[in-house]
Motif scaffolding. Structure first.
Motif, PDB file in Angstrom:
ATOM      1  N   ASP A  70     -21.283   2.164  -0.183  1.00  0.00           N
ATOM      2  CA  ASP A  70     -21.195   0.962   0.639  1.00  0.00           C
ATOM      3  C   ASP A  70     -19.853   0.251   0.467  1.00  0.00           C
ATOM      4  O   ASP A  70     -19.100   0.496  -0.467  1.00  0.00           O
ATOM      5  N   TYR A  97     -21.080  -6.550   9.241  1.00  0.00           N
ATOM      6  CA  TYR A  97     -21.736  -7.117   8.055  1.00  0.00           C
ATOM      7  C   TYR A  97     -22.878  -6.247   7.548  1.00  0.00           C
ATOM      8  O   TYR A  97     -23.664  -6.668   6.710  1.00  0.00           O
ATOM      9  N   ASP A 153     -24.203  -3.234   5.317  1.00  0.00           N
ATOM     10  CA  ASP A 153     -23.964  -2.211   4.303  1.00  0.00           C
ATOM     11  C   ASP A 153     -24.661  -0.919   4.711  1.00  0.00           C
ATOM     12  O   ASP A 153     -24.215   0.184   4.403  1.00  0.00           O
ATOM     13  N   SER A 170     -29.238  -3.295   6.420  1.00  0.00           N
ATOM     14  CA  SER A 170     -29.085  -4.127   5.230  1.00  0.00           C
ATOM     15  C   SER A 170     -27.833  -4.960   5.434  1.00  0.00           C
ATOM     16  O   SER A 170     -26.727  -4.414   5.503  1.00  0.00           O
ATOM     17  N   ARG A 171     -28.006  -6.249   5.577  1.00  0.00           N
ATOM     18  CA  ARG A 171     -26.879  -7.125   5.894  1.00  0.00           C
ATOM     19  C   ARG A 171     -26.238  -7.661   4.624  1.00  0.00           C
ATOM     20  O   ARG A 171     -26.926  -8.056   3.693  1.00  0.00           O
ATOM     21  N   ASN A 172     -24.894  -7.667   4.600  1.00  0.00           N
ATOM     22  CA  ASN A 172     -24.154  -8.191   3.467  1.00  0.00           C
ATOM     23  C   ASN A 172     -23.826  -9.658   3.724  1.00  0.00           C
ATOM     24  O   ASN A 172     -23.089  -9.986   4.661  1.00  0.00           O
TER      25      ASN A 172
END
Length: 668
Positions: free
Chosen positions: A478, A91, A93, A113-115
């Motif tokens: 990404d 999860y 990016d 950086s979490r999606n």
């Protein structure tokens, strides 16, 4: 539970039936390793789906990159419209792991950086596995990384049913213990709010929410609704709410773990002090005691996965729980593009171990952090009961271990492997530009592979300056943007896609008629025989497919790739002649392979695309009127500062305009 059942719109053809009849009985007979050797464009994904339907076993498909996994997920959802097909990839990016460089005395803190959408899909995958058997999970190598105990996860599942009695306060405590956050103002994924006798909760695996109405301690009503519009989607008799994180821990577990961690901390501090390494002793004490305080107060801390072995009660050196532990014992694992994926799975452990060992040696982590790791390859093999390797170019490992190999070389469309032409590297860019112009005139697309990321970016800039609509694609783009870029290429929003190593395995792009390989004679990983065969295959879905290899000398890899391509051409030509087939370019709708990111899971009632119910059966005039109405509603929502709702309306308007464009083209 429903059986696996493929869509009636698809039927096996070519040599797909033979491959299915070879592999499915082998799986049912208990064969551990099998291989599907399928040429590009022969429908390997469809064959996998029909094999799953035959064997009726939960299945895991592992792909070597997120973009290919997203495409596979979209295709499997078309094959299995009534079964659970889920997406499980990292999860992040962006992810910079925690590290220490002793030579420079440089500590690099974990940064990521979490999606949120991908996190939701991961929760949907684990929820599906624990609630039904008709599940297909498409995953990346993330499947072999630590995930948290499935038993702890299962124990935290909250089940409510109309007519049952549940202490409301106890229900709220259960949600908090499962890492749901209370927010009485804004409802969101992993949050809940309380209004009098009503509890509203949005599960971690959904975009819609549920309203539970209590009468005293009795559950009076359960309503499924859209948290943005307030629209009632359905009324339910029961509701299952899965935890908001896979790393759920009970209070007794935390208390036990804190004591064990404290004991390990004291031993590590004593060891550092005995070696007169006071800085390391102070560092590990300070960091660990802060984490322990967070765990006592909140039941969670940043980097809690580093204590996973202790929290789960595992022995030192034992492997972590992973997605594989959420599967039942009889599942089947398909390794897609196995020549790439098998080495990738095998290589994860050593790199992770080296980095973490340095952190432990210099007092940044306790030794138990070493057991927060990916599986070793032997552990991965021990956890999977049956494998099917799938590739156009299977590696030595797959062929050596497979007791059954099915070869699938016939394309149902009759398309022959593309012509391969060698051209000199002198003036290769200008020559390529001329070829691109011809494809632009024919409304066809072009893929160009370079040796470096920098070269792909520079070439894209040059093409743009020359008036060509081009984009580049490499590992620094990404995940979701990659998916969108590929879709836009198919839609014709640009004509050329330039890349390094992402334009090879599995990408299904029938609009591409030209593949150009720059510096094809520079031998190495990116220009080996397997890589070249895979790259050549990207032009094998278009009847006008052609491949240009820019090279000044013949290498062993070039010779092997051209010979194998010619062998497959001969087999397809003979089949076409025998059956009177005239090759045709694959016709495939440009579905949005990221669309499932905005859909509810098939396991959730009310799954639909926004606006779908409105547009079915409408003619062009009605659609145009609907677009005008939605635009007015969008502007009004923006004026009222309801920006999230306005954005959703904007996306729906875009989709309606595409449908209008399609209607106009069909009328013409």
């Amino acid at each position: 539970m429903p059986d696996f059942r493929t869509s009636a719109a698809y039927r096996p053809t070519g040599d797909q039936p033979a491959a299915i009849e070879t592999l499915a009985p082998a799986i049912l007979a208990g064969e551990r390793y099998s291989t599907l050797l399928g040429a590009t464009g022969t429908g390997k994904t469809a064959t996998m789906a029909w094999i799953i339907e035959k064997v009726q076993k939960p299945s895991l498909i592992i792909a070597h990159n997120k973009t290919l996994a997203a495409q596979l997920c979209n295709e499997f959802r078309e094959f299995f419209p009534d079964n659970a097909v889920e997406y499980f990839v990292s999860y992040y990016d962006y992810y910079q792991p925690e590290a220490y460089v002793p030579q420079a005395d440089l500590y690099i803190e974990k940064d990521s950086s979490r999606n949120d959408d991908i996190d939701r899909l991961r929760h949907a995958a684990t929820a599906a596995l624990l609630s039904r058997r008709d599940v297909v999970i498409i995953a990346s190598v993330s499947a072999i990384y630590g995930l948290g105990s499935p038993d702890e996860y299962r124990e935290r599942v909250l089940e409510l049913a109309v007519g049952e009695e549940h202490d409301r306060d106890e229900v709220l405590r259960t949600l908090v213990d499962s890492q749901y956050a209370r927010n009485d103002t804004v409802l969101g994924r992993g949050r809940f709010r309380v209004k009098g006798d009503q509890l509203e909760v949005q599960p971690a695996n959904g975009e819609t929410a549920y309203r539970v109405s209590f009468f005293g301690d009795e559950v009076e009503q359960i309503t499924h609704f859209d948290p943005v519009t307030g629209e009632i989607l359905s009324r339910l008799d029961n509701l299952t709410i899965f935890p908001a994180t896979q790393y759920v821990t009970s209070k007794p577990t935390i208390e036990r773990a804190v004591a064990t961690i404290q004991s390990e901390l004291e031993a590590q501090v004593k060891m550092f002090e005995s070696e007169d390494r006071l800085l390391e002793a102070h560092r590990i004490r300070q960091r660990t005691e802060y984490d322990l305080e967070m765990m006592r107060e909140l039941g969670f801390c940043n980097g809690i996965e580093n204590y996973s072995r202790i929290l789960e009660g595992r022995a030192a050196g034992s492997h972590p729980f992973t997605l594989l532990d959420y599967f039942p014992s009889d599942f089947v694992c398909f390794i897609d593009e196995s020549h790439q994926t098998v080495p990738q799975v095998g290589g994860m452990y050593e790199g992770d171990r080296s980095r973490k060992q340095t952190l432990v040696d210099f007092g940044f982590r306790l030794p138990s952090a070493l057991d927060n790791r990916p599986l070793r390859f032997d552990e991965f093999l021990s956890k999977v009961p049956q494998f099917v390797f799938v590739s156009a170019t299977p590696g030595a490992y797959e062929l050596r271990h497979s007791t059954v190999v099915a070869e699938q070389l016939i394309r149902p469309t009759g398309i022959v492997d593309p012509e391969v032409e060698l051209r000199a590297t002198a003036n290769q860019i200008d020559d390529l530009l001329n070829e691109i112009r011809r494809r632009e005139e024919a409304n066809e697309r072009v893929l160009v592979t370079t040796l470096t990321k920098k070269m792909s970016e520079d070439l894209t800039d040059y093409l743009l300056e020359s008036g060509v609509k081009a984009r580049y694609l490499h590992s620094e783009v990404d995940t979701l943007e990659r998916i969108q870029i590929i879709r836009e290429l198919r839609l014709g929003e640009y004509d050329v896609l330039v890349g390094v190593n992402l334009l090879r395995e599995g990408l299904d792009l029938p609009e591409v008629s030209l593949v150009a390989v720059l510096d094809a004679d520079k031998e190495g990983f990116l220009r080996g025989k397997t890589a070249l065969i895979q790259t050549i295959g990207r032009a094998a879905r278009n009847v006008n497919g052609k491949v240009l290899l820019y090279a000044d000398k013949m290498t062993e890899a070039l010779t092997g790739a051209i010979e194998e391509t010619n062998r497959r051409r001969a087999i397809q030509l003979a089949y076409n002649e025998e059956h009177g087939i005239t090759p045709e370019t694959i016709i495939k709708g440009v579905s949005d392979i990221a669309e499932f990111l905005t859909l509810e899971s098939p396991t959730v009632p009310g799954r639909r695309r926004r606006g779908q119910a409105k547009v079915e059966g409408m003619d062009r005039a009605e659609l145009e009127k609907l677009v005008v109405t939605l635009e007015e509603e969008m502007f009004a929502a923006a004026t009222e500062l309801r920006f999230e709702y306005a954005a959703k309306l904007r996306d729906e308007i875009k989709e309606l305009r595409r449908e209008l464009q399609a209607l106009a083209q069909s009328a013409a």
